[in-house]
Design an enzyme around this catalytic site. Structure first.
Site, short mmCIF file in Angstrom:
data_model
loop_
_atom_site.label_atom_id
_atom_site.label_comp_id
_atom_site.label_asym_id
_atom_site.label_seq_id
_atom_site.Cartn_x
_atom_site.Cartn_y
_atom_site.Cartn_z
CB CYS A 129 49.25 55.94 13.16
SG CYS A 129 48.18 55.39 14.50
CG ASP A 182 45.25 45.02 40.76
OD1 ASP A 182 46.14 44.14 40.86
OD2 ASP A 182 44.09 44.85 41.21
CG HIS A 232 41.19 40.01 31.55
ND1 HIS A 232 40.17 39.75 32.45
CD2 HIS A 232 41.13 39.03 30.61
CE1 HIS A 232 39.53 38.65 32.06
NE2 HIS A 232 40.09 38.19 30.96
P1 OAD Z 1 33.80 39.39 39.47
O1 OAD Z 1 33.39 40.74 39.95
O2 OAD Z 1 32.99 38.77 38.40
O3 OAD Z 1 33.84 38.37 40.70
C1 OAD Z 1 34.51 38.69 41.88
C2 OAD Z 1 34.49 37.48 42.79
O4 OAD Z 1 35.22 37.80 43.96
C3 OAD Z 1 33.10 37.03 43.24
O5 OAD Z 1 32.96 35.62 43.08
C4 OAD Z 1 33.07 37.41 44.72
O6 OAD Z 1 32.27 36.51 45.50
C5 OAD Z 1 34.52 37.29 45.08
N1 OAD Z 1 34.95 38.10 46.24
C6 OAD Z 1 34.37 39.22 46.75
N2 OAD Z 1 35.07 39.68 47.79
C7 OAD Z 1 36.12 38.83 47.95
C8 OAD Z 1 37.20 38.78 48.88
N3 OAD Z 1 37.38 39.70 49.81
N4 OAD Z 1 38.07 37.75 48.76
C9 OAD Z 1 37.92 36.82 47.80
N5 OAD Z 1 36.91 36.83 46.92
C10 OAD Z 1 36.03 37.82 46.98
O7 OAD Z 1 35.34 39.53 39.05
P2 OAD Z 1 36.18 38.59 38.07
O8 OAD Z 1 35.78 37.18 38.20
O9 OAD Z 1 37.61 38.95 38.26
O10 OAD Z 1 37.22 41.61 32.60
O11 OAD Z 1 35.71 39.14 36.66
C11 OAD Z 1 36.27 38.61 35.50
C12 OAD Z 1 36.39 39.67 34.45
O12 OAD Z 1 35.12 40.31 34.25
C13 OAD Z 1 37.28 40.84 34.84
O13 OAD Z 1 38.66 40.58 34.63
C14 OAD Z 1 36.79 41.92 33.94
C15 OAD Z 1 35.31 41.73 34.08
O14 OAD Z 1 34.56 42.16 33.00
C16 OAD Z 1 37.79 42.54 31.85
O15 OAD Z 1 37.93 43.69 32.22
C17 OAD Z 1 38.21 42.03 30.52
#
Ligand code: OAD
Length: 252
Positions: free
Chosen positions: A156, A105, A120
């Site tokens: 393409c 986003d 990403h």
């Molecule tokens: P995750 O869904 O793996 O982790 C989200 C994290 O946010 C967790 O550690 C939660 O505890 C935390 N969390 C939840 N609510 C929150 C809040 N209100 N404030 C702060 N933290 C909070 O998401 P990502 O780590 O971003 O990849 O995932 C990494 C990648 O995995 C994404 O970019 C995506 C996914 O597959 C692609 O799409 C390539």
């Protein structure tokens, strides 16, 4: 023991270069679901192997396109939350502050962050599956006069796909190189709302720490980053980041 917010203020006061790594958690309070939340996370409800790989798209382009349309609409309706705004306001405290995000986003930009690296991709954009005119070959879908789902590349004829990184794909090279560089140079790294389960993004806090920067985490749960964090602000970023900003202001 000193209040963790005060500990972070003390660390930040000495920093010139702040690197910030964000993940899905920072957008959760804007109504965009995370990936790995046990109940509401996208990967708890949908199988990434069916929706977020090049093979999945080739097997069933319409299914994948429609799923991303659904997520696009969710993101389109979302607005920055107090965490995004507080992060943007933090910029005025540092000569250099760069946000490295795994999020697709643009809520950091909407909130006013001026230097954001997207590791990403960007869900609002689309590109040719074959990248026929170079990497990436962005296509403005609104300009295509077609009802096909997915639409076809006007150059393409390959399918058009969302401009996001799927499992098994490499990250945009410029973004990744800059993210490593910023992490190496940082005085402090703030890691917000990421599980730290997806590399190479998940390696960046270690890169920063290896180069002498303390890692500060903001997350209501334990993550893969927690073990290397010098201080953890245990709570949602929409609450903890405004508190941190206020504490910095009061310390002026
Ligand atoms: P995750 O869904 O793996 O982790 C989200 C994290 O946010 C967790 O550690 C939660 O505890 C935390 N969390 C939840 N609510 C929150 C809040 N209100 N404030 C702060 N933290 C909070 O998401 P990502 O780590 O971003 O990849 O995932 C990494 C990648 O995995 C994404 O970019 C995506 C996914 O597959 C692609 O799409 C390539």
């Amino acid at each position: 023991m000193t209040d963790p917010i005060q500990q972070v203020v003390t660390i930040l006061k000495q920093a010139q270069r702040l690197a910030v790594l964000t993940g899905a958690g920072v957008s959760k309070e804007s109504g965009v679901p995370t990936f790995r939340d046990a109940l509401e996370g996208l990967w708890a409800r949908y199988d990434p192997q069916q929706l977020a790989t090049p093979d999945a798209f080739q097997r069933n382009p319409k299914l994948v396109w429609d799923w991303y349309e659904y997520r696009r609409q969710m993101v389109r309706m979302a607005e920055p939350n107090p965490g995004h705004y507080a992060l943007a306001a933090l910029e005025s405290y540092f000569p250099e502050m760069v946000v490295i995000t795994q999020n697709v986003d643009d809520l950091h930009e909407q909130a006013g962050s001026s230097d954001v690296i997207h590791l990403h991709g960007n869900i609002a954009q689309s590109k040719c599956f074959a990248n026929c005119q170079g990497v990436p070959t962005l296509i403005d879908v609104a300009e295509l006069d077609t009802d096909e789902t997915p639409p076809k590349c006007p150059h393409c004829g390959a399918y058009v796909r969302p401009d996001v990184v799927w499992f098994g794909e490499i990250l945009p090279e410029d973004a990744l190189l800059r993210a490593y560089h910023i992490s190496e140079q940082a005085d402090v790294m703030l890691v917000i709302g990421t599980s730290g389960m997806v590399t190479p993004a998940a390696n960046l806090p270690e890169v920063a720490q290896y180069n002498g920067a303390p890692v500060i985490e903001v997350n209501p749960d334990t993550s893969m980053i927690t073990r290397i964090a010098s201080v953890k602000l245990d709570g949602p970023s929409g609450v903890m980041l405004p508190r941190l900003l206020e504490a910095l202001r009061n310390d002026d």
